[in-house]
Write an enzyme that holds these catalytic residues in place. Structure first.
Site, PDB file in Angstrom:
ATOM      1  CE  LYS A  73      -4.402  -1.352   0.262  1.00 43.09           C
ATOM      2  NZ  LYS A  73      -5.440  -0.829  -0.649  1.00 43.09           N
ATOM      3  CD  GLU A  94     -13.202 -11.106  -5.491  1.00 43.17           C
ATOM      4  OE1 GLU A  94     -13.463  -9.903  -5.360  1.00 43.17           O
ATOM      5  OE2 GLU A  94     -13.965 -11.913  -6.060  1.00 43.17           O
TER       6      GLU A  94
END
Lengths: 322, 322
Positions: A53, A204
């Site tokens: 991130k 996912e």
């Protein structure tokens, strides 16, 4: 219309050079045997702030105008984006306020505060973090740094895949986790730009397959806020811009159960000696569960983050070791 | 008389080149703050077999004659040396039999068998492993590969420190765990050879301070077999040859408690994202406990191994996280 291109990722890489870590690519004979593939792990657990991130956050915040820096930045995040924005804001010399779910892992909240940011909490299952974040930013006149739905953030995240493919040029497939879709949008842009024949596969949690459903329906599908141990992958709907990219560049999306994620964390701990948080382990989980058909192939996997407390790890993995 | 010299370590490094991993040197701002020093971690957890032991074992076994290789090798070990000998024997193409304590961590026994070695177990608190190992080797005509008391093994272990100092040339101190004393003997030989002013500091578990006592007494002192979570540091008396080296080259020996070791493992897990077994964490434990006076100094620390099962880690560290 392409939201971002390979040149945007390259430009972001130049901006991050010497500031973000060029993280190592890990390999393991025993993992290859377990996975039935030649696996190259891009270890973003060693990135600043403990996750990929930082790439997107710094890429965005370092482009603020002098006036914008004088004010500050706001962000909403389940954890790693929060730390990344707090860290990048500190490096750039601006203030940060972060909206975090009340039930975020405490070490993530502590780390965010540790980087000097103000933290505002909310109820993940009842309040809308985007609205809280936007309102805070508006009231103060601060710049909102979105966790994924922003071309500059996406291009920054793509630099992890860019580095991986620069180092291992002949990958058959690239595997990355999907939450809002920023990491895989940037990664797919870099990967297909450098190597058009590569397959890009998203992973996912089974409980949070909004992108898989959205790709099947060819439109953004909203699901219930998923309950999964992968606390970084609890998006309920793909981003608008990320979905624009991913509908064109992502070849497949597979899902993994919480149990498969824990097994992957255990294997990474015992065989690779590396700490990976649940959200970061989904790619390896998908390989170990043979959810991705890759016999004998070279597969790049992004270990997206390593921010899991020792106590939480012990709760998840304790008692399952061989 | 010097048992080994810098040239022996250099010669071993050439032999290991391309076979042992050149392990990374890890750094962390938050560790530096906690330790009050600039810390450089030589991460032997990423070495083949998960510990530095491969260096010495391969160095020794690769020098066997054709006739010796045709027969095989024997070793006694609490774990990591066992895996290292098994792995090196397989690479060189010879057989291996390993004498291991009955209470060795099961993943170490499994890993040793996994590398193709035969395992014979004994009672750590009642039987003499050296005698069992020697008898087995004699009966079969196989070569005994000692875990530490051998110049070629010591020189091999020293290559970890050699690599570290080649990479970070201006260290003030080098910190390494002590069990039988092979790692620190090789490390001190390399370190003082390259940089005579460096301080070499050994760390023992508080319950197993045989080398500290021996250095104080200027002779090898035998203690009760220590009971500590650091299962790789349970030597009851220093080696003869290693003590010859260490009495001249080791500047100081400090001790750490099991609790301090667990805290170091937790910090390494949460801040560095790296898995370190109890024996491998004693150097960081000594720094965190301020057992070594190093304000603002550059300190190299050997993280000697990472072979701890996830379940064992959970037992040790679970419940202690912040």
């Amino acid at each position: 219309m392409a939201v971002i291109g390979l040149d945007d990722v390259r430009d972001s890489a130049a901006r991050l050079d010497g500031i973000a870590h060029r993280t190592p690519v890990l390999r393991s004979r025993s993992l290859n045997e377990l996975a039935g593939a030649e696996v190259y792990l891009k270890a973003e657990v060693f990135q600043r702030g403990g996750a990929f991130k930082f790439r997107g956050a710094y890429n965005r915040i370092s482009r603020l105008s002098t006036e914008e820096r004088r004010r500050g930045v706001a962000a909403y995040s389940s954890g790693n984006h929060a730390q990344a924005v707090a860290l990048a804001a500190g490096l750039v010399g601006t203030s940060a306020v972060i909206v975090m779910p009340k039930d975020s892992p405490p070490e993530k909240v502590a780390a965010t505060r540790g980087y000097g940011a103000e933290v505002v909490t909310y109820d993940r299952y009842r309040q809308d973090r985007e609205e809280i974040g936007r309102r805070l930013a508006e009231e103060r006149g601060w710049t909102l740094v979105p966790p994924y739905d922003d071309p500059v953030v996406m291009a920054g995240q793509g630099t992890a895949a860019l580095e991986l493919i620069e180092e291992v040029s002949d990958l058959h497939a690239l595997v990355a986790p999907i939450s809002g879709g920023g990491l895989i949008a940037g990664s797919a842009t870099a990967a297909k730009g450098l190597r058009p024949e590569i397959r890009v596969i998203g992973v996912e949690p089974a409980a949070g397959d909004d992108t898989r459903r959205s790709l099947q329906a060819s439109r953004r599908v909203r699901i219930e806020v998923p309950r999964t141990i992968a606390d970084g992958l609890q998006a309920a709907i793909p981003g608008e811009l990320t979905f624009e990219v991913n509908r064109r560049l992502v070849d497949d999306v597979v899902t993994v159960t919480d149990e498969e994620i824990v097994e992957a964390m255990r294997v990474l701990f015992e065989r690779l000696k590396v700490v990976v948080e649940p959200s970061g382990a989904v790619g390896v989980a998908a390989l170990l569960a043979r959810r991705i058909p890759t016999p004998g192939r070279r597969v790049g996997v992004i270990l997206s983050g390593g921010n899991v407390g020792a106590r939480r790890f012990a709760e998840l993995v304790g008692g399952r070791s061989a």
